[in-house]
Design a protein around this motif. Structure first.
Motif, short mmCIF file in Angstrom:
data_model
loop_
_atom_site.label_atom_id
_atom_site.label_comp_id
_atom_site.label_asym_id
_atom_site.label_seq_id
_atom_site.Cartn_x
_atom_site.Cartn_y
_atom_site.Cartn_z
N VAL A 51 0.96 -1.17 -0.13
CA VAL A 51 -0.28 -0.27 0.18
C VAL A 51 1.21 1.59 0.26
CG1 VAL A 51 -1.78 1.19 1.07
CG2 VAL A 51 -2.09 -1.21 0.75
N SER A 55 0.51 3.80 -2.92
CA SER A 55 -0.05 4.78 -2.51
C SER A 55 0.87 6.06 -3.05
CB SER A 55 -0.31 4.94 -1.44
OG SER A 55 1.04 4.33 -0.80
N VAL A 76 -6.41 10.22 0.99
CA VAL A 76 -6.74 9.05 2.12
C VAL A 76 -7.91 8.80 0.73
CG1 VAL A 76 -8.45 8.78 3.82
CG2 VAL A 76 -7.22 10.64 3.52
N ILE A 79 -5.24 5.96 -0.67
CA ILE A 79 -4.70 4.87 0.07
C ILE A 79 -6.26 4.10 0.46
CG2 ILE A 79 -4.23 4.62 2.51
CD1 ILE A 79 -2.42 7.78 1.81
N ALA A 80 -7.19 4.31 0.76
CA ALA A 80 -8.24 3.63 1.22
C ALA A 80 -8.86 2.59 -0.47
CB ALA A 80 -9.86 4.33 1.33
N THR A 83 -5.98 -0.44 0.31
CA THR A 83 -6.01 -0.88 1.48
C THR A 83 -7.25 -2.17 0.97
OG1 THR A 83 -5.35 0.87 3.08
CG2 THR A 83 -6.34 -1.53 3.48
N THR A 84 -8.15 -1.90 0.09
CA THR A 84 -9.32 -1.93 -0.50
C THR A 84 -9.18 -3.26 -1.12
OG1 THR A 84 -10.59 -0.52 0.25
CG2 THR A 84 -11.68 -2.60 -1.20
N PRO A 106 -7.85 -3.00 7.32
CA PRO A 106 -8.22 -2.27 7.01
C PRO A 106 -7.88 -0.93 7.42
CG PRO A 106 -10.51 -3.84 7.83
CD PRO A 106 -9.31 -4.28 7.73
N THR A 109 -5.79 1.89 6.11
CA THR A 109 -6.39 3.44 5.95
C THR A 109 -5.16 4.88 6.67
OG1 THR A 109 -8.11 1.79 4.25
CG2 THR A 109 -8.04 4.55 4.51
N THR A 110 -5.94 4.56 7.60
CA THR A 110 -5.43 5.84 8.87
C THR A 110 -3.83 5.30 8.92
OG1 THR A 110 -5.72 4.33 10.61
CG2 THR A 110 -7.97 5.50 8.95
#
Length: 239
Positions: A51, A55, A76, A79-80, A83-84, A106, A109-110
């Motif tokens: 990721v 990203s 974001v 990245i989300a 990540t998915t 999950p 992402t953060t």
């Protein structure tokens, strides 16, 4: 004047000088929460590295086309989305490991490391440098994860490479090594307090190595202060 770092500098920063886990102390929640075994640490480390590298490259690719007003939300979203994709791949091919890692997949992402590198590096450099920076930062983070997982599994259970079939399939079912036969186990090592203790020891070891390297480094010529000269007064009698 050179403004872009070399690939060697990016590698050293990611793996050692600016390591996310040992220096920046970012991403500590997944770092400490999933490092109770080698397979868990390796699985999350690989997912985070993929990721982070992808990203960074994606952010560098669109950095000149995104205004400052929507920059962070776009980062974001990128990245989300990545990540998915990783989450779906793990569900398809390593479902049992995905269930063990749980919410930490999950939560990539953060992760502060990923968003931080997107803002601090990828948004200011080209695609190749940004992707390589993400790769090195991810590898540095993954190595710290793997070191934690190795030490905690070793001292907690006396074994290594346990349950590797969760990540590599049936061919890894016989990889487990019993380092300490008839070991009764050390529960603290695989509990959350053990993660803090082992991470603290790793940080102390890194700092000690840095001090030893700095002490052995040659002193630059400009920093060498010449010793003050002494004036010798000679007296005598001339006949």
């Amino acid at each position: 004047m050179r403004t872009h770092p070399t690939y060697r500098e990016i590698t050293i920063n990611g793996l050692w000088k600016n390591n996310p886990g040992l220096v920046q102390l970012l991403g500590l929640c997944p770092l400490l929460g999933t490092s109770n075994s080698m397979v868990n640490a390796l699985g999350l480390g690989l997912a985070t590295t993929l990721v982070l590298a992808c990203s960074n490259a994606a952010v560098a690719l669109i950095r000149n086309a995104v205004s400052d007003a929507v920059r962070l939300p776009i980062f974001v979203m990128i990245i989300a989305a990545l990540t998915t994709c990783i989450e779906l791949l793990m569900r398809a091919y390593t479902y049992e490991l995905y269930q063990i890692l749980g919410i930490f997949i999950p939560l990539i992402t953060t992760n502060c490391i990923i968003l931080g590198r997107a803002e601090a590096f990828a948004a200011k450099h080209n695609v190749l440098q940004a992707g390589f920076d993400g790769l090195m930062m991810g590898v540095g983070f993954g190595l710290v994860l793997l070191a934690l997982g190795t030490l905690r599994e070793l001292f907690g259970t006396g074994m290594l490479l346990g349950n590797m079939q969760l990540l590599f399939g049936s061919m890894a079912a016989d990889w487990q090594i019993s380092v300490f036969p008839h070991y009764q186990g050390f529960l603290l090592a695989i509990l959350p307090p053990g993660a803090f203790l082992v991470l603290g020891l790793l940080i102390a070891l890194k700092n000690r190595i840095d001090e030893m390297v700095a002490a052995r480094a040659p002193v630059p010529q400009d920093d060498q202060t010449p010793a003050p000269s002494r004036r010798v007064r000679v007296t005598g009698v001339i006949e």
